[in-house]
Every structure is written in structure tokens, then in C-alpha cells.
Design an enzyme around this catalytic site. Structure first.
Site: not given
Length: 333
Positions: A54, A290
Site C-alpha cells: 500500500y 465516517q
């Protein structure tokens, strides 16, 4: 927050995992990434998933920095090996002994920890003998650098072969990390039954189908500003769902979510967690707020009548073909 055992081990993990694919070191600034990690901790998430590939190792470093000062024993930190990293030379990818043993040291250094709770083969490597791979994993476990071993996107046959070798070597292969959502159910026919037989759990990625199951993408309309579909990297993963038939079907889920008092993301996560072979669903976040909405799905039970209504709403656009499990034919470069 609810917690579940991972496979047939004694390890418990939060049934919502915080993951940093595409976000840390890429879509969001480091300060925002740290705020998201702290929000996850504040809401009871103890399990964090990353991978060396990543952002070409940067995501691990961002996560490690964000977790500094936390009690290590209270966390479950997962990472992965296989993808091409560094200068992407001939031995900078795959599941060779060389790449695995070098990669774990780099991951531990970036994460700022002496060990990871779960070290995962990010994909199957058809170019390396499975015996070589599993022996390298066994050595890492015996060195105390990983407590358990997992895999990601392996087929049922690959899981069986890997589990048999792990058992011979005296290590615990306890998890698989596949894509799974209301719209993407390719693991149900073969992978889940094999995993149940072997004592392997699923830690699933993309439970919101790259954000499509939030309902924010509308048929016949452009993607919302700042959404994954407008990001150069993120758009590659979400494009398969940006079909008007799929987006129309997803909108049929809205009244179902309202009836049971859940947001669209909460309904999608609760649906994934209704499968008893799922140990945890991985969420990402570009904003701390979120997290609060997503974690509300933890511990939620959906009645069979609700599950049936979901299938009626979207069953005609669901992908179920088990052959679509991600199967690389060669190492990434």
C-alpha cells in the site's frame, strides 16, 4: 463493538477492522489519517489491517506512527506480503523465502512493533513452491515476528493445500482475506465451505463495494465530487459497479435500510457480518466521522425476512461466479 474469534484460534478481533488501502499515504494527508485511526480506537476498533504494497510501504509507516503510544497488547495489527515494493526488482515481489523474510523485517520497522498478530500472503504465488512459502512463514512464527498466518484471495484448493502444510509445520493458518459484499459473493460456493471445514475465517475487504453500497452513486448521474470514482487510483476498483442497472438496484436497498433503522453503509456491513464465517469486515475512511457511522453496524442482527428482501432487491446484479476469485498468473512487477 463486538469481537469474534479468528478461525479456530483463541485470537479475538473486532468485527469491524480499520484498513488503510488507498487512503494512508495516498488519498488523505497524514494528519487526517492519524485522526481516523484515533477515531477507530475511540469507537472500540482494536484490529488494524495494512500491507507493505500500500502506497509502496508508506501506508504501513503512517499506521505505525498513528498507533504510537497505544498499548501494543490491546491491538491486533495485520499486514501482508506479495506485492511489488521498493524499486520493484526481480526479488521485490512474490512469496519466495527471500522476499518474505526480508519483507517482514521492513514491515515491523515501519509499523514500530516487534511482531504482527497476523502475517498474510496477499495473493497466491504460482511461481514459488508452496512448501517454500509455508516454511518461511513457519520460521517467522517461530522467531516471534508473527503470531498467526493468513492469506488473501486464495481459492478453496489453495486454502486446503496451504492449511495442510501449515499443520505439518505446526503453525496456525487461520484466515483468508477476500473481497465480499452484497454485490460480490464469489466466495460463497467454494471458499466458505472449505474454510468452515478447515477452521479458517474470512476478513473481508470492500464490504461496501468500493462505496457503491452507500448509495451515493446514482444511475445516470456523474460520480460525486471527491468520491473514489473520481480518484485516479480508486476509480480502477469501483468501475465494475458503475453500471446503471447495478446502481438502480442499490437504490432499492434504501427503504430496507430505513425500515430497520440503519444507514445504507450500516446495512451493507451488517449483511456481511450475518455470514457466520466472516470474522470481520474491513472499513476505510477519509474522514473520522465516517468511522462512527460504520461501527454502528457491529453486533447488528438482520432477520431472515430482511435478508430475503435484500436478495429480492439486488439478486439479479450479484456476482457469484467462484472462478472470479483473484488469481494472479505471475508475480506483480
Amino acid at each position: 463493538m463486538a469481537y469474534r474469534y479468528l478461525g479456530n484460534s483463541g485470537l479475538k478481533i473486532s468485527d469491524i477492522t480499520y484498513g488503510n488501502w488507498l487512503t494512508h499515504g495516498g488519498q488523505v494527508e497524514n494528519e487526517v489519517a492519524t485522526a481516523c485511526v484515533h477515531a477507530a480506537l475511540d469507537h472500540g476498533i482494536t484490529t488494524f489491517d495494512t500491507a507493505d504494497v500500500y502506497a509502496n510501504t508508506v501506508a504501513e509507516q503512517v499506521l505505525g506512527n498513528a498507533l504510537k503510544g497505544q498499548r501494543r497488547e490491546s491491538l491486533e495489527i495485520f499486514t501482508k506480503v506479495w506485492g511489488a515494493t521498493g524499486p520493484k526488482g526481480p526479488n521485490d515481489s512474490g512469496l519466495s523465502r527471500k522476499h518474505i523474510l526480508e519483507s517482514i523485517n521492513g514491515s515491523l520497522r515501519r509499523l514500530g512493533t516487534d511482531y504482527v498478530d497476523l502475517y498474510q500472503a496477499h495473493r497466491y504465488d504460482p511461481e514459488t513452491p508452496l512448501e517454500e512459502t509455508m516454511l518461511a512463514f513457519a520460521d517467522i512464527v517461530r522467531q516471534g515476528k508473527a503470531l498467526y498466518i493468513g492469506v488473501s484471495e486464495w481459492t478453496a484448493d489453495q486454502l486446503r493445500a496451504g492449511h495442510a502444510l501449515a499443520s505439518e509445520l505446526g503453525i496456525h493458518l487461520i484466515s483468508n482475506q477476500p473481497q465480499y459484499s452484497m454485490l460480490w459473493r464469489v466466495i460463497e460456493e467454494e471458499v466458505v465451505p472449505a474454510s468452515e471445514d478447515l477452521g479458517i475465517s474470512q476478513i473481508v475487504w470492500s464490504p461496501l463495494a468500493q462505496g457503491v453500497l452507500t448509495g451515493k452513486y446514482l444511475p445516470g448521474q456523474p460520480a460525486p465530487e471527491g468520491s473514489r470514482a473520481t480518484d485516479a487510483e480508486g476509480s480502477k476498483s469501483v468501475s465494475r459497479y458503475l453500471d446503471d442497472e447495478i446502481l438502480t438496484a442499490v437504490q432499492n436497498l434504501r427503504p430496507i435500510a430505513e425500515q430497520v433503522g440503519l444507514s445504507m453503509p450500516q446495512l451493507a456491513l451488517a449483511w456481511v457480518l450475518s455470514n457466520p464465517n466472516i470474522a470481520s469486515a474491513i472499513i476505510g475512511a477519509s474522514r473520522p466521522e465516517q468511522i462512527a457511522d460504520n461501527v454502528a453496524a457491529s453486533g447488528t442482527t438482520l432477520e431472515q425476512e430482511v435478508l430475503d428482501r435484500i436478495d429480492e432487491a439486488i439478486g439479479h446484479v450479484v456476482e457469484r461466479d467462484p472462478s472470479k476469485t483473484d488469481r494472479p498468473t505471475q508475480r506483480p512487477s
